[in-house]
Write an enzyme that holds these catalytic residues in place. Structure first.
Site, PDB file in Angstrom:
ATOM      1  N   GLY A  31       0.732  -1.458  -0.363  1.00 15.45           N
ATOM      2  CA  GLY A  31       0.222   0.269   0.062  1.00 15.45           C
ATOM      3  C   GLY A  31       0.509   1.410   0.036  1.00 15.45           C
ATOM      4  O   GLY A  31       1.913   0.934  -0.489  1.00 15.45           O
ATOM      5  N   LEU A  33       0.366   3.773  -2.359  1.00 20.59           N
ATOM      6  CA  LEU A  33       1.027   3.692  -3.546  1.00 20.59           C
ATOM      7  C   LEU A  33       1.481   5.038  -4.040  1.00 20.59           C
ATOM      8  O   LEU A  33       0.793   6.001  -3.813  1.00 20.59           O
ATOM      9  CB  LEU A  33       0.070   2.425  -4.314  1.00 20.59           C
ATOM     10  N   HIS A  37       4.969   2.743  -8.053  1.00 22.01           N
ATOM     11  CA  HIS A  37       3.662   1.312  -8.065  1.00 22.01           C
ATOM     12  C   HIS A  37       2.941   0.969  -9.099  1.00 22.01           C
ATOM     13  O   HIS A  37       2.635   0.512  -9.452  1.00 22.01           O
ATOM     14  CB  HIS A  37       2.604   1.070  -6.022  1.00 22.01           C
ATOM     15  N   GLN A  61       7.816  -8.792   8.041  1.00 24.48           N
ATOM     16  CA  GLN A  61       9.356  -8.277   7.327  1.00 24.48           C
ATOM     17  C   GLN A  61       9.222  -7.159   7.879  1.00 24.48           C
ATOM     18  O   GLN A  61      10.494  -7.241   7.472  1.00 24.48           O
ATOM     19  CB  GLN A  61       9.045  -7.971   5.762  1.00 24.48           C
ATOM     20  N   GLY A 147       9.846  -3.781  -7.912  1.00 19.90           N
ATOM     21  CA  GLY A 147      10.870  -2.472  -8.350  1.00 19.90           C
ATOM     22  C   GLY A 147      11.931  -2.597  -8.109  1.00 19.90           C
ATOM     23  O   GLY A 147      12.786  -3.611  -7.231  1.00 19.90           O
ATOM     24  N   LYS A 149      14.543  -0.962  -7.298  1.00 20.34           N
ATOM     25  CA  LYS A 149      14.595   0.224  -5.753  1.00 20.34           C
ATOM     26  C   LYS A 149      14.928  -0.576  -4.996  1.00 20.34           C
ATOM     27  O   LYS A 149      15.871  -1.086  -4.189  1.00 20.34           O
ATOM     28  CB  LYS A 149      13.900   1.158  -5.797  1.00 20.34           C
ATOM     29  N   GLN A 153      15.350  -7.673  -2.545  1.00 24.44           N
ATOM     30  CA  GLN A 153      14.098  -7.906  -2.390  1.00 24.44           C
ATOM     31  C   GLN A 153      14.345  -8.605  -3.616  1.00 24.44           C
ATOM     32  O   GLN A 153      13.640  -9.598  -3.606  1.00 24.44           O
ATOM     33  CB  GLN A 153      13.434  -7.371  -1.795  1.00 24.44           C
TER      34      GLN A 153
HETATM   35  O1  PAF Z   1       8.331  -4.505  -1.419  1.00 28.45           O
HETATM   36  C1  PAF Z   1       7.149  -4.650  -0.375  1.00 28.45           C
HETATM   37  O2  PAF Z   1       6.429  -3.752  -0.742  1.00 28.45           O
HETATM   38  C2  PAF Z   1       7.171  -5.582  -0.055  1.00 28.45           C
HETATM   39  O3  PAF Z   1       8.018  -6.451   0.515  1.00 28.45           O
HETATM   40  C3  PAF Z   1       6.200  -6.718  -0.670  1.00 28.45           C
HETATM   41  C4  PAF Z   1       7.046  -7.798  -2.095  1.00 28.45           C
HETATM   42  C5  PAF Z   1       4.533  -6.228  -1.176  1.00 28.45           C
HETATM   43  C6  PAF Z   1       6.090  -8.117   0.349  1.00 28.45           C
HETATM   44  O4  PAF Z   1       5.808  -7.262   0.685  1.00 28.45           O
END
Ligand code: PAF
Length: 285
Positions: A31, A33, A37, A61, A147, A149, A153
């Site tokens: 969210g 956004l 996004h 996380q 992304g 960025k 990840q």
């Molecule tokens: O990048 C993010 O917003 C989050 O780490 C994700 C990939 C939605 C996982 O919760």
């Protein structure tokens, strides 16, 4: 756009598309956004037939001392923005839907999860890998969009998809920046007006690294030292400023192939990250 909150509703919403052989795109988000996004949603709109945006602030996380409670939340605004960018389905599950009582599984990607962000945020990538695996299984998309960025990840997710033979293509999309170079991030909302100019330290560091490579510097330590200069000028202390392999995130000693320069720093209340892939000739792919 239809909003669904359970896996059963999600599967029912996607059943006709699956029956008709339509392709499904997933944009996982927490969210808040922003234009970054929206560019992912637009890429999914252009690349697949049915676009699912997930909106879930994933508690696993965040470390206990991090910003889970403060994380910006505005489901109504996010729904409008997602629909405007072309989403067909908004999947906004509760924490209990994603992590029901008795939940006991963690997905851990060894190696690439450990340095840089992983070292500063222990357990962070386990939470990301676990929730992304679940979202991929819940939505079963043909393509999922992330992304660049969040480069580490993205590398963790690419590794887990390959290792677990998940039948999905992972699309890494370019970082969207403010006109002055600041990478878009939901956490930019934490920047006080007086801190905003100093937030440019990260993008300027990456530009200085690129210029150093373009000018012929190949020694990774010298590239990092050049990147440090604009940070020092703006009084921003990096948490890390590293020249690494873009897949493994292990340090490299020379820019003799594509490298990733990754930087993280606290600016006021905001913890910011940014990165750039740099080619040996100093160009950016
Ligand atoms: O990048 C993010 O917003 C989050 O780490 C994700 C990939 C939605 C996982 O919760």
């Amino acid at each position: 756009m239809r909003t669904v909150r359970t896996v059963a509703e999600l599967r029912e919403a996607l059943a006709p598309a699956r029956r008709d052989g339509a392709t499904i795109g997933l944009v996982p988000t927490m969210g808040a956004l922003h234009a970054g996004h929206l560019s992912l949603i637009e890429a999914a709109r252009a690349g697949t037939d049915v676009v699912v945006v997930s909106l879930f602030v994933n508690p696993t996380q965040f470390a206990p001392d991090e910003d889970l409670d403060a994380y910006p939340r505005d489901e109504a605004g996010d729904a409008r923005a997602a629909e405007g960018a072309g989403a067909d389905v908004l999947f906004a599950p509760s924490v209990a839907e994603v992590y029901p009582d008795g939940f006991a599984t963690t997905v851990r990607v060894a190696g690439v999860s450990d340095p840089l962000e992983g070292a500063r945020r222990p357990g962070h990538f386990d939470g990301v890998a676990t929730v992304v695996t679940k979202l991929l299984n819940m939505v079963q998309p043909d393509v999922a969009y992330f992304g660049r960025k969040d480069a580490q990840q993205l590398a963790v997710i690419r590794r887990l998809v390959a290792d677990l033979n998940l039948p999905v293509r992972i699309e890494g999309c370019p970082t969207v920046r403010e006109p002055d170079g600041l990478a878009m991030s939901s956490r930019n909302a934490y920047l006080a007006p007086e801190d905003r100019p100093r937030a440019l330290a990260l993008s300027r560091a990456l530009e200085a690294a690129r210029e150093a490579v373009a000018a012929g510097t190949t020694d990774a330590a010298a590239v990092a030292a050049a990147a440090r200069v604009p940070m020092d000028e703006l009084g921003v202390e990096p948490e890390y400023l590293a020249v690494v392999d873009p897949e493994t995130f292990q340090p490299v000693t020379a820019v003799d192939r594509d490298v990733l320069v990754a930087v993280a720093a606290r600016v006021g209340r905001a913890r910011l990250i940014d990165n750039a892939t740099i080619r040996p000739d100093g160009s950016v792919p």
